[in-house]
Design an enzyme around this catalytic site. Structure first.
Site, PDB file in Angstrom:
ATOM      1  N   GLN A  68       0.833  -1.204   0.000  1.00  0.00           N
ATOM      2  CA  GLN A  68       0.000   0.000   0.000  1.00  0.00           C
ATOM      3  C   GLN A  68       0.874   1.264   0.000  1.00  0.00           C
ATOM      4  OE1 GLN A  68      -3.198   0.754  -0.333  1.00  0.00           O
ATOM      5  NE2 GLN A  68      -3.872  -1.348  -0.637  1.00  0.00           N
ATOM      6  N   SER A  69       1.842   1.299  -0.857  1.00  0.00           N
ATOM      7  CA  SER A  69       2.791   2.411  -0.895  1.00  0.00           C
ATOM      8  C   SER A  69       2.171   3.699  -1.433  1.00  0.00           C
ATOM      9  CB  SER A  69       3.994   2.027  -1.771  1.00  0.00           C
ATOM     10  OG  SER A  69       4.812   3.150  -2.022  1.00  0.00           O
ATOM     11  N   ASN A  70       2.212   4.751  -0.609  1.00  0.00           N
ATOM     12  CA  ASN A  70       1.790   6.075  -1.072  1.00  0.00           C
ATOM     13  C   ASN A  70       2.780   6.632  -2.099  1.00  0.00           C
ATOM     14  OD1 ASN A  70      -0.483   6.348   0.802  1.00  0.00           O
ATOM     15  ND2 ASN A  70       1.087   6.485   2.383  1.00  0.00           N
TER      16      ASN A  70
ATOM     17  N   ALA B 164       4.519   4.955  -4.258  1.00  0.00           N
ATOM     18  CA  ALA B 164       4.291   4.320  -5.565  1.00  0.00           C
ATOM     19  C   ALA B 164       3.148   5.014  -6.293  1.00  0.00           C
ATOM     20  CB  ALA B 164       3.992   2.836  -5.372  1.00  0.00           C
TER      21      ALA B 164
END
Length: 336
Positions: free
Chosen positions: A75-77, A79
């Protein structure tokens, strides 16, 4: 500090607001809590990575890149924001996601930031926890190079001396806002992970002789490791800017007592912080970064670390898009 010496693309919505949180301050009995709204930077829903990407993407374009590669957790912001700006600039974007939690929930793996990555057209590759993600990016860069591409690697979180310039600039922006309203800031608090945000803030505030301390609330690493990582990046950033030695080791402080079970797992205090900000201020936090940062701040206030009349600034690093991958972490009532 003349940051115009460095290549930069201007796509963030700046300056971000600096607002008082009166109801939360009253609820906690002081100090006066202000919030720096870096969830409002504009790119793909906002977040702190946007400031870093202004400098990183400019460097990529200057080097003739036609593709960017980056990595993060599921859940990378970072990315999400990287995929969005790559689309806007007409660049390819490959995202490598590390499964740091092992969670099998469909929302966590396919909703939230993951859905947005795909909406922005970024190919995703999943890796198990513990993978050397830097090596994985290098391998992908080699493969893309062999196919005729000119790839540019952006480190996780955009956290190198180029990306940290975004938060050197934020420090100057915050000082201007505080000076314009005669606000004496006693401390800045924020969630710290890949180190770039804290390193930039500390470097900017130290080099400007603001005497404003920064406290990073850790979301992953133990305190010694986190402070060491931040200080090393402060040194590299200061050297890059031509102001070596402007940051001292004692300028870097992290409190890593609020990590809970581990990275990506919200603790009870995280959920409470998210609900307090939502119910009292109408502000959305995320379960991985800003929620843990706020939980640390709230607990320190309750412990009496700040006087009632002090002014502290909580830097909101964004990430509310990840909430949609974490519905099961909340005890919502059923409805008809």
């Amino acid at each position: 500090m003349h940051l115009a010496r460095f290549p930069r693309h201007h796509f963030a919505h700046l300056p971000t607001p600096l607002e008082p949180m009166k109801r939360l301050s009253e609820h906690l009995g002081g100090p006066n809590i202000w919030i720096k709204r870096d969830d409002c930077t504009g790119l793909a829903g906002g977040g702190n990575k946007t400031r870093k990407l202004e400098f990183l993407m400019a460097d990529a374009v200057e080097r003739g890149a036609d593709t960017v590669i980056t990595q993060g957790a599921t859940q990378s912001n970072h990315a999400r924001q990287t995929a969005a700006i790559a689309t806007k600039l007409g660049l390819g974007c490959h995202i490598l996601l590390e499964d740091r939690t092992g969670m099998e929930d469909a929302d966590y793996n396919y909703n939230g930031n993951v859905m947005l990555d795909q909406l922005f057209g970024a190919p995703l590759t999943k890796f198990p926890a513990g993978t050397d993600m830097n090596a994985a990016m290098e391998q992908m860069a080699e493969e893309l190079g062999e196919s005729g591409k000119n790839p540019y690697i952006i480190p996780g979180g955009g956290s190198n001396e180029i990306g940290a310039l975004g938060y050197v600039n934020c420090a100057l922006e915050l000082l201007t806002q505080a000076n314009d309203r005669s606000l004496r800031i006693d401390e800045v608090i924020h969630a710290t992970g890949s180190a770039g945000t804290q390193a930039g803030l500390v470097t900017g505030l130290a080099a400007s002789n603001s005497r404003i301390p920064v406290l990073g609330i850790g979301v992953r690493a133990p305190q010694d490791a986190q402070e060491s990582n931040v200080f090393k990046l402060c040194e590299r950033t200061a050297d890059f800017m031509g102001i070596p030695g402007s940051v001292k080791r004692e300028d870097v402080r992290a409190n890593c007592n609020y990590v809970g079970k581990g990275y990506g797992f919200p603790a009870a205090g995280t959920i409470e912080a998210i609900e307090l900000f939502a119910n009292l201020e109408g502000i959305l936090l995320d379960p991985v970064y800003s929620g843990k940062g706020a939980a640390g701040m709230i607990d320190l206030i309750r412990q009496g670390h700040y006087s009632k009349h002090q002014n502290i600034v909580f830097l909101h690093t964004g990430g509310a898009q990840a909430l949609f991958g974490y519905r099961t972490a909340f005890d919502f009532p059923s409805y008809d």
